[in-house]
Design an enzyme around this catalytic site. Structure first.
Site, mmCIF file in Angstrom:
data_model
loop_
_atom_site.group_PDB
_atom_site.id
_atom_site.type_symbol
_atom_site.label_atom_id
_atom_site.label_comp_id
_atom_site.label_asym_id
_atom_site.label_seq_id
_atom_site.Cartn_x
_atom_site.Cartn_y
_atom_site.Cartn_z
ATOM 1 N N LYS A 54 205.092 53.832 40.478
ATOM 2 C CA LYS A 54 203.729 54.371 40.583
ATOM 3 C C LYS A 54 203.421 54.767 42.023
ATOM 4 O O LYS A 54 202.880 55.838 42.291
ATOM 5 C CB LYS A 54 202.704 53.345 40.050
ATOM 6 C CG LYS A 54 202.803 53.166 38.532
ATOM 7 C CD LYS A 54 201.975 51.996 38.004
ATOM 8 C CE LYS A 54 202.278 51.754 36.531
ATOM 9 N NZ LYS A 54 201.607 50.568 35.968
ATOM 10 N N GLN A 98 198.474 45.421 37.823
ATOM 11 C CA GLN A 98 199.688 45.453 36.991
ATOM 12 C C GLN A 98 199.723 44.228 36.070
ATOM 13 O O GLN A 98 199.635 43.095 36.537
ATOM 14 C CB GLN A 98 200.934 45.486 37.897
ATOM 15 C CG GLN A 98 202.242 45.620 37.158
ATOM 16 C CD GLN A 98 202.398 46.951 36.407
ATOM 17 O OE1 GLN A 98 202.044 48.012 36.923
ATOM 18 N NE2 GLN A 98 202.904 46.891 35.190
ATOM 19 N N ASP A 121 193.518 52.913 34.506
ATOM 20 C CA ASP A 121 194.402 52.470 33.424
ATOM 21 C C ASP A 121 193.689 52.580 32.072
ATOM 22 O O ASP A 121 194.320 52.460 31.023
ATOM 23 C CB ASP A 121 194.823 50.996 33.641
ATOM 24 C CG ASP A 121 196.256 50.878 34.151
ATOM 25 O OD1 ASP A 121 197.032 51.832 33.982
ATOM 26 O OD2 ASP A 121 196.588 49.819 34.719
#
Ligand code: NAD
Length: 295
Positions: A54, A98, A121
């Site tokens: 990422k 994460q 997200d």
């Protein structure tokens, strides 16, 4: 049947070029450089790899990125404080934490602390609610990537029977909602299967489009797939290999070698859904930076 690959690697590279071009133009006009912050707790190998990808992808398209690391024993309070600080930082457009995070921290609490405006997200209940009723929002990266992969390969979803295996909040459930949505990339008849589904094979054999998000290596076998189906494999499993430099290779939730010959289209693993997921996160971050969804 000769099948075509749904090449996520190639399509994601195209999308990255499109994003990089746009970022260049924004900056040339004196606009703001998009900025993604990522929080990583612990040193889990897979999470390290995902976050590294990422961060690298941010660099490739001209975004700024900040990686904030904590040890596994970090307290929930410390994480919450950090998230609030990032929520208030006007330079940061998007924030991801994460997953998974250690068991002593509530995943729900962490997700709900992220400002929906920065939740690139798309895991916050507000954004999931918007997705469900078809309002503009940050669509979580994997479902968004799957839809884009189908769209850019001109795969018609309208009227098709899509069977999704797996009902997780981050993949199975949202992708089933998107495919059934009244929209250009939806309008499908969707069956959502899960661990309590009876006669799974009878259902998957009806699928025009089969999406496997089970988390079990090579679970989908040829006898479960209709001739000519489109198969999207979300699974990622590391298996040991003496044929690669790293000592491991990736497998999916689909037994590719036997399933592919029955398909019209199929995603490879790696190089299918994975790269599309990362590029979708970049699209959401750009969108956050441009304040397209929340003003
Ligand atoms: P999860 O473990 O949260 O959910 C798995 C789902 O599969 C559950 O809903 C469960 O009901 C269902 N399931 C389990 N056993 C089943 C069975 N025997 N029959 C029918 N359904 C069954 O998984 P997840 O987070 O959705 O991830 C799924 C897979 O996708 C994992 O391999 C994960 O690593 C991978 N993944 C990949 C990406 C990507 O970018 N490619 C992103 C997220 C997840």
């Amino acid at each position: 049947m000769s099948y075509k690959l749904l090449n996520g690697k190639e399509i994601s590279a195209q999308i990255k070029n499109e994003i990089a071009e746009e970022v260049k133009n924004i900056i040339a006009k004196g606009g703001k450089q998009p900025h993604l912050a990522a929080i990583l707790v612990g040193t889990d190998g897979a999470s390290e790899t995902y976050v590294a990808h990422k961060v690298k992808s941010c660099e490739q398209v001209g975004f700024k990125s900040s990686l904030i690391r904590y040890n596994t024993d970090v307290s929930q309070e410390t994480l919450v404080k950090k998230i609030i600080e990032i929520n208030e930082n006007t330079d940061i457009d998007g924030l991801i934490v994460q997953l998974p995070i250690p068991d002593h921290i509530s995943e729900d609490k962490i997700i709900e602390t992220i400002d929906p405006k920065k939740d690139v997200d798309g895991f916050h209940p507000v954004n999931i609610g918007k997705l469900t009723i078809g309002l503009p929002t940050y669509i979580s990266a994997t479902p968004k990537g799957i839809i884009e992969l189908l769209k850019r390969n001109n795969i018609e979803t309208s009227g098709k029977h899509c069977v999704v295996i797996g009902r997780s909040n981050i993949v199975g459930k949202p992708v089933s909602i998107l495919l059934s949505q009244k929209s250009e990339t939806g309008n499908a008849t969707v069956t959502l299967c899960h661990s309590r589904t009876i006669n799974l094979k009878e259902i998957t054999l009806q699928a025009d489009i089969l999406i496997a998000a089970i988390g079990k290596k090579e679970f989908v076998t040829a006898d479960m797939v209709k001739e000519g189906a489109v198969v999207v494999d979300v699974g990622i499993h590391r298996v040991k290999s003496d044929k690669t430099k790293s000592g491991w290779k990736l497998k999916g939730d689909v037994k590719f070698d036997e399933v592919a010959p029955k398909c019209s289209y199929i995603t490879p693993v790696p190089g299918g859904v994975g790269p599309m997921t990362i590029v979708s996160l970049l699209q959401n971050t750009l969108s956050a930076s441009k304040k397209e969804i929340y003003k």
